[in-house]
Design a protein around this motif. Structure first.
Motif, PDB file in Angstrom:
ATOM      1  N   ILE A  86       0.728  -1.216  -0.135  1.00 14.55           N
ATOM      2  CA  ILE A  86      -0.069   0.119   0.179  1.00 14.55           C
ATOM      3  C   ILE A  86       0.816   1.356  -0.089  1.00 14.55           C
ATOM      4  N   LEU A  87       1.774   1.231   0.888  1.00 20.19           N
ATOM      5  CA  LEU A  87       2.486   2.508   0.993  1.00 20.19           C
ATOM      6  C   LEU A  87       3.488   2.911  -0.428  1.00 20.19           C
ATOM      7  N   THR A  88       3.756   1.888  -0.869  1.00 15.55           N
ATOM      8  CA  THR A  88       4.363   2.055  -2.206  1.00 15.55           C
ATOM      9  C   THR A  88       3.529   2.534  -3.375  1.00 15.55           C
ATOM     10  N   GLY A  89       2.387   2.202  -3.273  1.00 15.30           N
ATOM     11  CA  GLY A  89       1.477   2.435  -4.025  1.00 15.30           C
ATOM     12  C   GLY A  89       1.068   3.973  -4.102  1.00 15.30           C
ATOM     13  N   VAL A  90       1.033   4.612  -2.543  1.00 17.01           N
ATOM     14  CA  VAL A  90       0.379   5.760  -2.354  1.00 17.01           C
ATOM     15  C   VAL A  90       1.779   6.696  -2.498  1.00 17.01           C
ATOM     16  N   GLN A  91       3.015   6.058  -2.522  1.00 21.23           N
ATOM     17  CA  GLN A  91       3.960   7.188  -2.553  1.00 21.23           C
ATOM     18  C   GLN A  91       4.050   8.223  -3.290  1.00 21.23           C
ATOM     19  N   PRO A  92       3.636   8.156  -4.660  1.00 20.31           N
ATOM     20  CA  PRO A  92       3.619   9.598  -5.443  1.00 20.31           C
ATOM     21  C   PRO A  92       2.750  10.425  -4.569  1.00 20.31           C
ATOM     22  N   TYR A  93       1.562   9.754  -4.442  1.00 23.45           N
ATOM     23  CA  TYR A  93       0.581  10.966  -3.850  1.00 23.45           C
ATOM     24  C   TYR A  93       1.130  11.363  -2.164  1.00 23.45           C
ATOM     25  N   ILE A  94       1.933  10.633  -1.597  1.00 18.27           N
ATOM     26  CA  ILE A  94       2.275  11.184  -0.379  1.00 18.27           C
ATOM     27  C   ILE A  94       3.249  12.689  -0.959  1.00 18.27           C
ATOM     28  N   GLN A  95       3.975  12.285  -1.735  1.00 18.61           N
ATOM     29  CA  GLN A  95       4.887  13.308  -2.402  1.00 18.61           C
ATOM     30  C   GLN A  95       4.213  14.639  -2.938  1.00 18.61           C
ATOM     31  N   GLN A  96       2.896  14.320  -3.512  1.00 25.16           N
ATOM     32  CA  GLN A  96       2.267  15.325  -4.008  1.00 25.16           C
ATOM     33  C   GLN A  96       1.307  16.014  -2.971  1.00 25.16           C
ATOM     34  N   GLY A  97       1.330  15.574  -1.699  1.00 24.81           N
ATOM     35  CA  GLY A  97       0.571  16.106  -0.489  1.00 24.81           C
ATOM     36  C   GLY A  97      -0.854  15.852  -0.505  1.00 24.81           C
ATOM     37  N   TRP A  98      -1.298  14.629  -1.116  1.00 21.32           N
ATOM     38  CA  TRP A  98      -2.617  14.200  -1.133  1.00 21.32           C
ATOM     39  C   TRP A  98      -2.904  13.103  -0.059  1.00 21.32           C
ATOM     40  N   VAL A  99      -1.649  12.441   0.364  1.00 13.05           N
ATOM     41  CA  VAL A  99      -1.809  11.276   1.316  1.00 13.05           C
ATOM     42  C   VAL A  99      -0.739  11.576   2.152  1.00 13.05           C
ATOM     43  N   ILE A 100      -1.233  11.252   3.592  1.00 17.98           N
ATOM     44  CA  ILE A 100      -0.454  11.564   4.839  1.00 17.98           C
ATOM     45  C   ILE A 100      -0.130  10.134   5.358  1.00 17.98           C
ATOM     46  N   TYR A 101       1.026   9.647   5.698  1.00 14.06           N
ATOM     47  CA  TYR A 101       1.462   8.350   6.401  1.00 14.06           C
ATOM     48  C   TYR A 101       1.956   8.707   7.839  1.00 14.06           C
ATOM     49  N   SER A 102       1.385   8.303   8.878  1.00 15.63           N
ATOM     50  CA  SER A 102       2.194   8.489  10.069  1.00 15.63           C
ATOM     51  C   SER A 102       2.652   7.145  10.603  1.00 15.63           C
ATOM     52  N   PRO A 103       3.896   6.939  10.583  1.00 15.91           N
ATOM     53  CA  PRO A 103       4.620   5.738  10.612  1.00 15.91           C
ATOM     54  C   PRO A 103       4.488   5.071  12.239  1.00 15.91           C
ATOM     55  N   HIS A 104       4.348   5.997  13.112  1.00 13.83           N
ATOM     56  CA  HIS A 104       4.030   5.691  14.522  1.00 13.83           C
ATOM     57  C   HIS A 104       3.009   5.258  14.884  1.00 13.83           C
ATOM     58  N   SER A 105       1.576   5.749  14.457  1.00 16.63           N
ATOM     59  CA  SER A 105       0.452   5.330  14.511  1.00 16.63           C
ATOM     60  C   SER A 105      -0.126   4.162  13.421  1.00 16.63           C
ATOM     61  N   THR A 106       0.909   4.250  12.367  1.00 14.45           N
ATOM     62  CA  THR A 106       0.489   3.431  10.943  1.00 14.45           C
ATOM     63  C   THR A 106      -0.752   3.941  10.427  1.00 14.45           C
ATOM     64  N   ARG A 107      -1.056   5.233  10.647  1.00 17.78           N
ATOM     65  CA  ARG A 107      -2.486   5.998  10.235  1.00 17.78           C
ATOM     66  C   ARG A 107      -2.239   6.284   8.520  1.00 17.78           C
ATOM     67  N   LEU A 108      -3.033   6.052   8.007  1.00 21.12           N
ATOM     68  CA  LEU A 108      -3.031   6.346   6.334  1.00 21.12           C
ATOM     69  C   LEU A 108      -4.363   7.341   6.208  1.00 21.12           C
ATOM     70  N   GLN A 109      -3.947   8.572   5.670  1.00 19.93           N
ATOM     71  CA  GLN A 109      -5.255   9.389   5.411  1.00 19.93           C
ATOM     72  C   GLN A 109      -5.236  10.480   4.270  1.00 19.93           C
ATOM     73  N   LEU A 110      -5.959  10.706   3.714  1.00 15.20           N
ATOM     74  CA  LEU A 110      -6.303  11.577   2.548  1.00 15.20           C
ATOM     75  C   LEU A 110      -6.148  12.979   3.260  1.00 15.20           C
ATOM     76  N   THR A 111      -5.396  13.759   2.452  1.00 17.53           N
ATOM     77  CA  THR A 111      -5.472  15.341   2.989  1.00 17.53           C
ATOM     78  C   THR A 111      -6.949  16.024   2.559  1.00 17.53           C
ATOM     79  N   ASP A 112      -7.326  16.914   3.110  1.00 18.30           N
ATOM     80  CA  ASP A 112      -8.479  17.632   2.861  1.00 18.30           C
ATOM     81  C   ASP A 112      -8.000  18.985   2.319  1.00 18.30           C
ATOM     82  N   PRO A 113      -8.494  19.682   1.399  1.00 13.38           N
ATOM     83  CA  PRO A 113      -9.301  18.917   0.360  1.00 13.38           C
ATOM     84  C   PRO A 113      -8.670  18.124  -0.759  1.00 13.38           C
ATOM     85  N   ASP A 114      -7.420  18.149  -0.957  1.00  9.87           N
ATOM     86  CA  ASP A 114      -6.911  17.862  -2.323  1.00  9.87           C
ATOM     87  C   ASP A 114      -6.701  16.202  -2.396  1.00  9.87           C
TER      88      ASP A 114
END
Lengths: 402, 601
Positions: free
Chosen positions: A357-385
């Motif tokens: 999953i993390l590999t798949g969303v990597q480009p979107y993390i760069q783009q600021g559309w996805v946030i991943y918090s390694p500590h909590s392992t929480r994966l979120q979409l950013t609001d609003p993008d």
């Protein structure tokens, strides 16, 4: 807990989660709104409640369906959706609640929601519903401009909205939600802002904002093309989404799901069940259930639904639903969970899946559309993008796992 | 098998338009002569390829030997040699007609003569075949045998006084047909004593026995164990197995002049035993081969690329296998910036192309992207060199080009009068040169045009059918190369030139084609997160441009009452669509976009 490994599937969790939610579909409406492709039955403007033979018959069959269901744990959330459930007399709603209570029990403090439409109910009705235990009302407002309401085929006016909210207030109801639609034909950004401001001024605990989806079978679908005049362009509707988010969050609402806003403590508990991919019952025509790892959508017309319930009582017909494979369950968990602003915890998946999953969303993390918090392992979409491009992200994840 | 005197052999084929009932009639003949028992009869015995059966047409020819006792009690051997019913295969048709002395001309009594039938009748007349007109489907309410007879007489110039009224479906007229074959079709020439010459009219590849060759002995005799030479390919083989088709293969020891049969000789690919080649004995060869051999040359080309690049090897193997049984198919590796690795394939015509594509997808389970069909252009450079190119990307730069020539075909269309206007308009817009127009029979007109083949391969047939509501039929044949004012039209997506979308077009049409193409691409390429310019150019000159605005949102509003199935389906569809796209630079282009060239109006 999902136990999917990197290669495919490894057995479903042995302990099945308890079913404590029920959706009940009340299909009746005065007319069909031009954007609507729900399973509904049109009654016309005059008849409702006990005067309608159709409603009486439907409730009888609905009661049978509930009684034929295997009893599970007492219900913690019940949602009457439609259609227009406020076309039911309180006594009729009472019959359904009785059936649910008899079959499952209803837990103390359960959330019982009812969808209602302006100009379809009276103060007495509200008080009646309340006396039965309904404690959350969702009012189908859609817009505050008569012209827009008319164009969308709604059967109420702007004035009816204030009347309806007045009745709720007079009935002492605090917990109510308003539904709004953006992207209606001819709707301007200014009109959308006005609607949002008027909604805020009515001080609901919850607001849902839906961006119009053109369904091919609807009047709108046949008449219009998405993004083309008289529908607002994608640029404008994307802006409407951003405006809603800005205005509502500054008014103290929390943007807790792609289309939903709530004052602190007033999120819809029932809808969270869907987004957290937990099980629920569904009763009535067109209703979907998710029980025992199987999804089942009931027939979408009354006749077929009645036959289906007949089959249920005779033990014939398709009443079990489709088993959701482990892989589909993963995809559904992602598709639903990422609708919530809090996202979902990847710790629920195997390390291989998490990595994929993390590999798949990597480009979107760069783009600021996805946030991943390694500590909590929480994966979120950013609001609003992230929210605005959620399908782009999800379709990539779908390809990753199929 | 007993030895049959040449005088008791009748070799014939059936000429008919698609749907006019050829296969049903063949079935009836097999039943009526007891060749195939009724209970073993499966419908349309001769069409045994799945695809053929689905389309109701015959692609590969087959043959059947029948024993028939006529009303006078004399025994005959009848060989039915089936012909493929499509113009793409007119060479094969001509070879199987050469193997016959007569032909049944089957015409639907409610429809009349079609262009394709006419083309095949002319081929049969050229070979001096005895033609027996059969009006089929006379049991149907719409049958007008009188009108159709008149039409055959006027159009084809055939004497119809002995025409047979039949219904293959109901078995009506079948005995008359058998009697006519025996008494009207002449026996083969008795040349049993001459050196062996046998004509190959079909062949197919069998995984166990190698190529199975279908042939007609024209002169002399051939025995099992003979060492034979194929006069065109020069190759020699020992005959392992010799037989007749009834229609199942039955082994025999010897066949002589006039007879039709098959042999197997461990031949590795059908291109080693091509249709039209002459078989003779290696140790006492005939001095001359039979006339009329040509190597079937591909006329239409397209690129085939696997959607999934992992399937490249599978595609190569599949093409290799198909090639074993299809001598007319050609292929060579091609690399495209947009589509990756694939093959440039050559076909006899559009139907052939479609059949190969379908077989690859169906029998070999491949998912393919097909580029727009093209033809072979002949380019002369300023240095005087001549190149044949089948791909616009091979075109030398404009400054080095002296001239470009393109293949032309003569197209003959038969249509009800009502559609003459719209079909003439179609031919004009396709750069057609009007040659002739003839009115014949009632409400039927023949139009003859010279057209560039490139215009015929792009959607012409579909247009013909839709403009005439399916009533018009057509036939075409190659007439030679002609010089035209042709230019290379390039398409740029986000500034990148896309090889697979480049076209060679006539200068006068470049602007409108370029415009139509960028507009179509604008519809077909989904929005991206950035604005995408689309341009059509000739050399460095941009002749049309459009742009796809940036994507602003890609989100679904709501899951209704917990019914998530629809949202999931939409996402799956979107995901699948993404997968099928090819990246050009940073732009994802769906397969339909590559096909856009095909569907331009």
């Amino acid at each position: 807990m999902l136990l999917v490994n990197g290669l495919g599937v490894e057995g479903v969790g042995l302990t099945e989660e308890m079913v404590t939610s029920a959706y009940v579909h009340i299909p009746f409406c005065r007319r069909r709104c031009f954007y609507c492709d729900f399973p509904i039955s049109v009654l016309g403007d005059r008849i409702q409640g006990e005067a309608s033979g159709s409603i009486v018959q439907y409730i009888e069959v609905l009661g049978r369906e509930i009684a034929l269901t295997k009893p599970t744990a007492p219900l913690e959330t019940i949602f009457f959706g439609g259609g227009t459930p406020s076309l039911l007399a309180p006594s009729q709603l009472g019959l359904i609640l009785d059936a649910l209570a008899a079959q499952f029990g209803i837990r103390e403090g359960a959330e019982i929601s009812l969808e209602i439409d302006p100009d379809t109910f009276t103060l007495e009705q509200v008080q009646g519903y309340q006396a039965l235990g309904v404690n959350r009302f969702s009012l189908g407002v859609q817009a505050f401009q008569d012209e827009l309401l008319h164009r969308a085929g709604r059967s109420h006016s702007r004035e009816d909205i204030f009347q309806a909210v007045g009745d709720l207030r007079q009935g002492g109801i605090v917990n109510f939600s308003l539904d709004l639609i953006s992207g209606l034909p001819g709707q301007t950004l200014t009109e959308w802002e006005e609607s949002l401001k008027e909604a805020i001024a009515l001080a609901p605990t919850h607001i849902s904002c839906y961006d119009l989806v053109l369904e091919p079978v609807t009047a709108f679908g046949k008449q219009y093309e998405a993004g083309k005049h008289p529908l607002p362009s994608d640029e404008i509707t994307a802006q409407m989404y951003r405006t809603a988010r800005d205005l509502l969050t500054s008014a103290g609402f929390e943007h807790y799901e792609i289309s939903n806003y709530a004052q602190k403590g007033w999120q819809c508990r029932h809808n969270r069940v869907y987004w957290e991919n937990r099980p629920y019952w569904g009763f009535g025509m067109g209703a979907a259930s998710y029980v025992g790892g199987r999804r089942l959508t009931r027939p979408r017309t009354r006749r077929e639904y009645y036959d289906w319930v007949e089959g249920l009582s005779l033990g014939t017909g398709e009443t079990e639903g489709d088993v959701i494979s482990e892989c589909d369950r993963l995809l559904e968990t992602l598709m639903l969970g990422l609708r919530l602003s809090e996202g979902l915890k990847l710790a629920n998946f195997s390390p291989e899946i998490t990595q994929k999953i993390l590999t798949g969303v990597q480009p979107y993390i760069q783009q600021g559309w996805v946030i991943y918090s390694p500590h909590s392992t929480r994966l979120q979409l950013t609001d609003p993008d992230g929210f605005l491009f959620s399908n782009t992200i999800l379709s990539d994840l779908f390809n990753l796992f199929s | 098998m007993t030895d049959v005197p040449v005088s008791r052999i009748r070799n014939f084929s059936i000429i008919a338009h698609i749907d006019h009932g050829k296969s049903t009639l063949a079935d009836r003949l097999l039943q009526a002569t007891g060749t195939v028992e009724d209970r073993k009869m499966k419908q349309q015995f001769l069409d045994n390829m799945e695809l053929e059966r689905e389309r109701g047409i015959t692609i590969k020819l087959q043959a059947a030997r029948m024993l028939y006792k006529d009303q006078a009690g004399e025994e005959y051997v009848l060989n039915l040699i089936d012909t493929p019913g499509h113009v793409d295969f007119s060479y094969e048709v001509s070879r199987s007609l050469v193997a016959c002395e007569g032909a049944l001309l089957v015409v639907d009594a409610s429809q009349g003569v079609e262009a394709q039938t006419l083309a095949n009748v002319y081929l049969a007349l050229e070979q001096n075949l005895e033609i027996i007109p059969v009006l089929n489907k006379i049991d149907l309410p719409g049958a007008e045998p009188e009108r159709v007879i008149q039409e055959i007489e006027e159009v084809v110039g055939l004497d119809c006084s002995q025409a047979i009224l039949a219904s293959a479906k109901e078995g009506i007229g079948v005995p008359d047909i058998l009697e006519s074959i025996v008494h009207l079709v002449p026996p083969p020439r008795d040349t049993v004593k001459e050196p062996l010459r046998a004509l190959i009219f079909d062949s197919y590849y069998d995984a166990y026995r190698g190529v199975i060759v279908y042939f007609r002995v024209m002169d002399g005799r051939v025995k099992k164990g003979d060492r034979v030479r194929l006069m065109a390919s020069g190759k020699e083989y020992q005959i392992d197995e010799l037989g007749v088709l009834s229609p199942h293969q039955i082994q025999v020891d010897e066949l002589h002049a006039g007879e039709v049969g098959y042999f197997a000789a461990a031949i590795k690919a059908v291109e080693d035993a091509r249709v039209g080649d002459t078989i003779t004995l290696a140790n006492s060869p005939a001095p001359e081969p039979l006339p009329g051999y040509t190597e079937a040359k591909p006329m239409v080309f397209c690129g085939l690329f696997p959607t999934d690049s992992d399937q490249y090897e599978d595609l190569r193997e599949a093409l290799e296998k198909l090639k074993l049984s299809d001598a007319a198919l050609s292929y060579e590796p091609e690399t495209s910036t947009a589509m990756g690795f694939g093959f440039r394939c050559g076909f006899l015509g559009l139907l052939h192309m479609e059949i190969v594509q379908e077989r690859l997808e169906r029998e070999y389970d491949l998912e393919l992207i097909t580029t727009a069909p093209s033809v072979i252009y002949r380019v002369t450079t300023t240095a005087g060199e001549i190149f044949e190119i089948d791909n616009p990307s091979q075109l030398p730069p404009a400054t080095n080009r002296e001239k470009i020539e393109e293949p032309y075909v003569a197209v003959e269309i038969i249509t009800p009068e009502d559609y003459v206007g719209t079909l003439m308009d179609l031919c004009q817009t396709r750069r057609g040169i009007f040659k002739d127009m003839r009115y014949f029979a009632q409400n039927r007109t023949t139009l003859v045009y010279d057209l560039p083949l490139a215009e015929v391969v792009t959607d012409f047939f579909d247009q013909l059918k839709s403009r005439s509501r399916g009533y018009a039929s057509m036939e075409y044949h190659f007439i030679g190369y002609r010089e035209d004012a042709l230019v290379k039209l390039d398409i740029l997506v986000n500034g990148d030139q896309v090889d697979s979308l480049a076209m060679i077009v006539h200068r006068d049409k470049a602007y409108s084609v370029g415009r139509a193409l960028v507009e179509k691409l604008k519809e077909l390429i989904p929005r991206h997160q950035f604005k995408i310019p689309l341009q059509a150019s000739i050399g460095t000159r941009i002749i049309a441009s459009e742009h796809i605005p940036a994507l602003r949102k890609d989100v679904l509003a709501k899951c209704y009452g917990g019914d998530i199935s629809r949202k999931k389906k939409l996402l799956q569809k979107q995901a699948k669509g993404k997968k099928r796209m090819k990246s050009i630079g940073t732009v994802d282009v769906p397969q339909e976009a590559f096909m856009a060239v095909l569907r331009l109006e």
